[in-house]
Design an enzyme around this catalytic site. Structure first.
Site, PDB file in Angstrom:
ATOM      1  N   THR A  40       0.831  -1.176   0.036  1.00  0.00           N
ATOM      2  CA  THR A  40       0.068   0.036   0.100  1.00  0.00           C
ATOM      3  C   THR A  40       0.795   1.366   0.100  1.00  0.00           C
ATOM      4  OG1 THR A  40      -1.891  -1.021   1.189  1.00  0.00           O
ATOM      5  CG2 THR A  40      -1.655   1.408   1.533  1.00  0.00           C
ATOM      6  N   HIS A 190      -6.617 -10.887  -1.341  1.00  0.00           N
ATOM      7  CA  HIS A 190      -6.189 -10.557   0.056  1.00  0.00           C
ATOM      8  C   HIS A 190      -7.074 -11.309   0.994  1.00  0.00           C
ATOM      9  CE1 HIS A 190      -4.204  -8.440   2.997  1.00  0.00           C
ATOM     10  NE2 HIS A 190      -4.004  -7.324   2.722  1.00  0.00           N
ATOM     11  N   ASN A 193      -3.910 -10.429   6.909  1.00  0.00           N
ATOM     12  CA  ASN A 193      -3.566  -9.156   8.113  1.00  0.00           C
ATOM     13  C   ASN A 193      -5.012  -8.421   8.418  1.00  0.00           C
ATOM     14  OD1 ASN A 193      -1.172  -9.546   7.170  1.00  0.00           O
ATOM     15  ND2 ASN A 193      -1.079  -7.797   5.297  1.00  0.00           N
ATOM     16  N   TYR A 195      -8.046  -8.386   7.551  1.00  0.00           N
ATOM     17  CA  TYR A 195      -9.131  -7.380   6.698  1.00  0.00           C
ATOM     18  C   TYR A 195     -10.337  -8.452   6.499  1.00  0.00           C
ATOM     19  CZ  TYR A 195      -5.689  -3.950   6.227  1.00  0.00           C
ATOM     20  OH  TYR A 195      -4.704  -2.942   6.747  1.00  0.00           O
ATOM     21  N   ASN A 250      -4.509  -6.174  13.155  1.00  0.00           N
ATOM     22  CA  ASN A 250      -5.864  -5.686  13.288  1.00  0.00           C
ATOM     23  C   ASN A 250      -6.780  -6.359  14.074  1.00  0.00           C
ATOM     24  OD1 ASN A 250      -5.857  -3.089  11.375  1.00  0.00           O
ATOM     25  ND2 ASN A 250      -5.831  -4.461   9.807  1.00  0.00           N
TER      26      ASN A 250
HETATM   27  C1  PHB Z   1      -1.940  -4.921   4.326  1.00  0.00           C
HETATM   28  O1  PHB Z   1      -1.076  -5.154   5.249  1.00  0.00           O
HETATM   29  O2  PHB Z   1      -2.202  -5.804   3.429  1.00  0.00           O
HETATM   30  C2  PHB Z   1      -2.593  -3.657   3.831  1.00  0.00           C
HETATM   31  C3  PHB Z   1      -2.064  -2.295   4.662  1.00  0.00           C
HETATM   32  C4  PHB Z   1      -2.765  -1.220   4.522  1.00  0.00           C
HETATM   33  C5  PHB Z   1      -3.752  -1.147   3.401  1.00  0.00           C
HETATM   34  C6  PHB Z   1      -4.055  -2.415   2.805  1.00  0.00           C
HETATM   35  C7  PHB Z   1      -3.391  -3.708   2.916  1.00  0.00           C
HETATM   36  O3  PHB Z   1      -4.094  -0.097   2.980  1.00  0.00           O
END
Ligand code: PHB
Length: 379
Positions: A40, A190, A193, A195, A250
């Protein structure tokens, strides 16, 4: 070619460091094993990839090199930060085209990373200022962002209903189609992490009682539905996934990461995708390493496709992981960000530029982006 020339060529090949040996990843003939990690960079104004990315990506391209693009939002609700590129609209597709062309002109292979931030977002990034969506309605409690900085509290997300989930799967499918239309050679889903996909995978977050929660099989269902839909759309031989079973970024950890990683590896085999990209258990945040007894080896052994590893790799331990068969390819983030000619520097064992963390996520189209010097001093 004369016999003598031929044996010379073989000798040359033998003298290459493991990271610089060729590798056939499905239909793609890679000339080396040094992958540009998805990074990113927050320079995509109006959530649209910008022309300055042409130079950034082409600087990091080698003939037969493999690049994974920065996380790209699959829909309006997917955005989790400022100046992130999208891949859900026609304008996004058109904006990516010249960037992909630049990589192709230099002989690179370029995948688009498909991303949904889920609850790692905020009202200001959501349509009509609504709550971000997730597997749960619990907010991220940690104030530490995965880049090690602190941020204001994340809001409580809205739990997706069972009936809404097929639409999010469909958003991934359309984004994959868009990526191919933009010229990308494939996509990386993805699933790492902390998300959205990870928010379904991990038992610390997923508190659902429907078919997407509870058992390991149920928690992996959403991820596997996304992979299946994307593979149906563009072909399994153009699909990879990034996973971080051991990470707790996160606020997204799991009580049995190895079982999760293994179940995913085995399920992905059934879908026949091209690669699995995993983050090393030693990474506790994006930037910090810790000692761990855990290893990706069981997943590496279980997964039948190409296995990519990432997380604090250097020239030495990158060569070592290839030599001992721990991975097929190694993704480099910070080192590649600061050294556009990283494969060449590894070849020569040349000194590396130091990365400047303070400009990783600034919005400047040049500084900290395309101004890292090449070995010959030319930018
Ligand atoms: C990630 O660590 O995968 C990551 C970090 C920041 C973002 C998107 C993905 O905005």
């Amino acid at each position: 070619m004369a016999a003598g020339d031929n044996s010379n060529a073989i000798e040359m090949e033998d003298s290459k460091i493991p990271l610089l040996t060729p590798y056939k990843m499905g239909r793609f003939n890679l000339s080396h094993r040094i992958v540009l990690a998805p990074l990113t960079r927050m320079r995509s104004y109006n959530f649209t990839a910008q022309p300055h990315a042409i130079l950034y990506y082409s600087q990091r391209t080698t003939k037969g090199g493999f690049l994974i693009g920065e996380a790209s939002a699959i829909s309006e609700t997917a955005i989790g930060g400022p100046n992130i590129p999208g891949i859900w609209k026609r304008e996004h597709v058109e904006a990516w085209k010249p960037i992909v062309d630049g990589v192709h002109q230099k002989g690179g292979i370029f995948f688009c990373q498909l991303w949904h931030a889920g609850r790692a977002s905020n009202f200001c990034f959501q349509p009509n200022g609504q709550s971000p969506v997730s597997s749960t309605d619990k907010p991220i409690t940690s104030k530490f962002r995965i880049d090690g900085t602190t941020a204001s509290a994340f809001p409580a997300p809205r739990r997706l209903t069972t009936e809404e989930i097929p639409q999010i799967v469909q958003d991934h499918r359309i984004a994959a189609r868009n990526a191919i239309e933009a010229g990308f050679d494939g996509v990386e889903i993805h699933g790492a992490n902390g998300y959205l996909i990870d928010q379904f995978l991990k038992d610390k977050v997923n508190d659902r009682t429907d078919i997407y929660g509870g058992s390991l099989e149920n928690r992996c269902r959403f991820a596997l539905e996304v992979v299946k839909a994307v593979a149906e759309e563009i072909g399994a031989d153009r699909v990879g996934i990034r996973l971080s079973p051991f990470a707790d970024y996160n606020d997204c950890g799991d009580s049995n990461a190895e079982a999760l990683g293994l179940y995913m590896a085995e399920s992905l085999n059934k879908l026949g995708i091209l690669y699995c990209h995993m983050i090393e258990p030693r990474m506790i945040t994006q930037f910090e390493e810790q000692q761990t007894r855990h290893s990706l080896l069981p997943m590496r052994k279980a997964f039948k496709g190409t296995f990519i590893v990432a997380g604090g790799y250097t020239r030495d331990n990158g060569n070592e992981v290839i030599t001992r068969g721990g991975a097929d390819l190694v993704a480099f983030g910070r080192l590649f960000l600061a050294n556009p000619d990283l494969p060449r520097r590894f070849e020569l064992n040349a000194p590396l530029n130091k990365y400047d963390r303070s400009t990783f996520y600034t919005f400047d189209p040049v500084i900290g982006y395309t101004d890292y010097p090449f070995l010959d001093g030319i930018v």
